[in-house]
Write a protein that holds these residues in place. Sequence first.
Motif, short mmCIF file in Angstrom:
data_model
loop_
_atom_site.label_atom_id
_atom_site.label_comp_id
_atom_site.label_asym_id
_atom_site.label_seq_id
_atom_site.Cartn_x
_atom_site.Cartn_y
_atom_site.Cartn_z
N PRO A 130 21.80 -95.88 35.48
CA PRO A 130 20.69 -95.57 34.56
C PRO A 130 20.63 -94.09 34.17
O PRO A 130 19.99 -93.74 33.18
CB PRO A 130 19.45 -96.01 35.33
N ASP A 131 21.25 -93.22 34.94
CA ASP A 131 21.24 -91.79 34.64
C ASP A 131 22.46 -91.34 33.85
O ASP A 131 22.60 -90.14 33.57
CB ASP A 131 21.14 -90.98 35.94
N ALA A 132 23.33 -92.27 33.50
CA ALA A 132 24.56 -91.91 32.78
C ALA A 132 24.22 -91.33 31.41
O ALA A 132 23.24 -91.73 30.77
CB ALA A 132 25.46 -93.12 32.63
N PHE A 133 25.05 -90.38 30.98
CA PHE A 133 24.86 -89.79 29.66
C PHE A 133 25.93 -90.27 28.70
O PHE A 133 27.14 -90.24 29.00
CB PHE A 133 24.93 -88.26 29.71
N GLU A 134 25.48 -90.68 27.52
CA GLU A 134 26.33 -90.88 26.34
C GLU A 134 25.51 -90.45 25.14
O GLU A 134 24.28 -90.60 25.14
CB GLU A 134 26.73 -92.34 26.16
N GLY A 135 26.16 -89.93 24.12
CA GLY A 135 25.41 -89.51 22.95
C GLY A 135 26.16 -88.45 22.17
O GLY A 135 27.35 -88.60 21.90
N VAL A 136 25.47 -87.38 21.79
CA VAL A 136 26.05 -86.33 20.97
C VAL A 136 25.85 -84.98 21.65
O VAL A 136 24.73 -84.64 22.05
CB VAL A 136 25.42 -86.32 19.56
N ARG A 137 26.94 -84.23 21.79
CA ARG A 137 26.87 -82.86 22.28
C ARG A 137 26.92 -81.91 21.09
O ARG A 137 27.57 -82.19 20.08
CB ARG A 137 28.04 -82.56 23.23
N ILE A 138 26.28 -80.76 21.24
CA ILE A 138 26.19 -79.77 20.17
C ILE A 138 26.79 -78.47 20.68
O ILE A 138 26.49 -78.01 21.78
CB ILE A 138 24.73 -79.55 19.74
N PHE A 139 27.64 -77.86 19.83
CA PHE A 139 28.31 -76.61 20.17
C PHE A 139 28.08 -75.57 19.06
O PHE A 139 27.98 -75.91 17.88
CB PHE A 139 29.82 -76.82 20.35
N ASP A 140 28.04 -74.31 19.47
CA ASP A 140 27.97 -73.18 18.55
C ASP A 140 29.38 -72.61 18.41
O ASP A 140 29.99 -72.19 19.40
CB ASP A 140 27.02 -72.11 19.10
N ILE A 141 29.92 -72.61 17.17
CA ILE A 141 31.28 -72.12 16.95
C ILE A 141 31.27 -70.84 16.08
O ILE A 141 32.24 -70.57 15.37
CB ILE A 141 32.18 -73.19 16.31
N SER A 142 30.18 -70.08 16.16
CA SER A 142 30.14 -68.84 15.38
C SER A 142 31.28 -67.91 15.77
O SER A 142 31.80 -67.16 14.94
CB SER A 142 28.79 -68.14 15.55
N ASP A 143 31.70 -67.97 17.03
CA ASP A 143 32.91 -67.30 17.49
C ASP A 143 33.96 -68.38 17.67
O ASP A 143 33.94 -69.10 18.68
CB ASP A 143 32.66 -66.53 18.78
N LYS A 144 34.86 -68.52 16.72
CA LYS A 144 35.82 -69.63 16.74
C LYS A 144 36.73 -69.58 17.97
O LYS A 144 37.23 -70.61 18.43
CB LYS A 144 36.68 -69.62 15.47
N GLN A 148 30.55 -72.20 22.21
CA GLN A 148 29.58 -72.29 23.29
C GLN A 148 28.84 -73.63 23.22
O GLN A 148 28.37 -74.05 22.16
CB GLN A 148 28.58 -71.14 23.22
N TYR A 149 28.71 -74.27 24.38
CA TYR A 149 27.91 -75.49 24.48
C TYR A 149 26.44 -75.15 24.33
O TYR A 149 25.94 -74.19 24.93
CB TYR A 149 28.18 -76.14 25.84
N VAL A 150 25.70 -75.93 23.52
CA VAL A 150 24.29 -75.66 23.24
C VAL A 150 23.39 -76.68 23.91
O VAL A 150 22.49 -76.33 24.68
CB VAL A 150 24.02 -75.64 21.72
#
Length: 462
Positions: A130-144, A148-150
């Motif tokens: 029940p605690d498993a994660f699935e979904g969408v991760r968001i990253f900042d790529i201002s420095d290609k 950085q993980y957000v």
Amino acid sequence: MAVLGSIALACTTALVPGAAAADTVPGVDEVVTSDNLVHLANVPKQGAFASTGAFNSDLAFTGDYAIGGNYNGFTIYDISDPAEPQIVSQVLCQGGQGDVSVSGDLVYFAVDYPRADEDCGSPAVSASDPDAFEGVRIFDISDKADPQYVSAVRTDCGSHTQTLVPGDDGTDYIYVSSYSPSSSFPNCQPPHDKISIIEVPKDDPASAAIAGEPVLFPDGGNHDQPGLLLPTQGCHDITVYPERDIAAGACMGDGVLMDISDPLQPEVIERVQDDNFAFWHSATFTNDGKNVLFTDELGGGGAATCNEEVGPQRGADAIFDVKGKVGTGNEPELDFASYFKLPRHQADTENCVAHNGSLIPVPGKDYFVQSWYQGGVSVIDLNNPRRPKEIAYFERGPLSDTSMVTGGSWSAYYYNGHIYSSDIQKGLDVLQVNDRRLRGAENVTYEEFNPQSQPRYKPGRR
């Protein structure tokens, strides 16, 4: 999160234009093309992404960069010189599928395999947790060179694909498609006849959250058609056409049109089924929105379906006329026009079926580039939707002539003068088509391109 940067490897694979006849299967790893197409470069998979099980998946584009998804994370490529693309960085963040979208300095990354938590590096767990994660991760790529993980947003049944719907107020909406519910999965319970919508304030992406879970099939989807790979329980992929307030959903047993004039309340306005389709996989509109092409992923992408035995109408594209227009009182309807299937038979050790593609922005015309897994890449003339035809192609021979090894082009898209193909095993391929029918496309330059957020070509746009 692991970031691997400053890798600058590209190679040009030896090719023989037109070396294999249309009815001849190339040799193992042999590259062949039509006479009007050049294979400019290949960038092999690197490091933690190099294994056979680390599939390359989808692509998105921003400026001089391509973002390549992988089951283990994503790669940023510098494509300022398409003949010599370079890897700028790799983000190791396992989660499966790796469908990507880019919006300014943000990358959205689909996670479809359950992990212990939302962080990069978290171990795989059972979907019954029940605690498993699935979904969408968001990253900042201002420095290609140093993404950085957000943050991350959990969605029911994970995110097999995700589609960016740009907002008008500094907000992004993400349509998350997922499926395969089970009563034993706490976070993926049946019935699952919906999508998830994530709202992302672009000035505060860490606060991204679920904004809605609209049910697309309140009376249930297509469960009864013989030969379906899976019944309709959610969608596999959605392509939006924001300028026309319309979307096309490929929903396993159903193809649908949606009114997205309110992006938080998409409404199904037309629904079709096809006895020849086993798995409605993806969709693309023609530039004027008067036609839509759906793909059928017969065999789930792991079978040899581009052979004489399967034939020309299964594992193919289905092209429909779109009659009517959202908001006019004459709501759109779908009428079948034709099928298109890769015209060259493939080996029985090659997984091959219709997969992802995009329009080539030729003024006033409709040309489409499409991946076919180990069938390669095909450029298709769609100007007569009842008589589509191939005008150029690229393909490799099988990865093995003795056994099935999953590989080939997952996605093939046209971006700013070139075709970029994400090969599951071989990495990034860059192709150039030299054909007078495509004149004018080279004058269209996009600052950002997410193929499932379909832009409209406008005359004079550069």
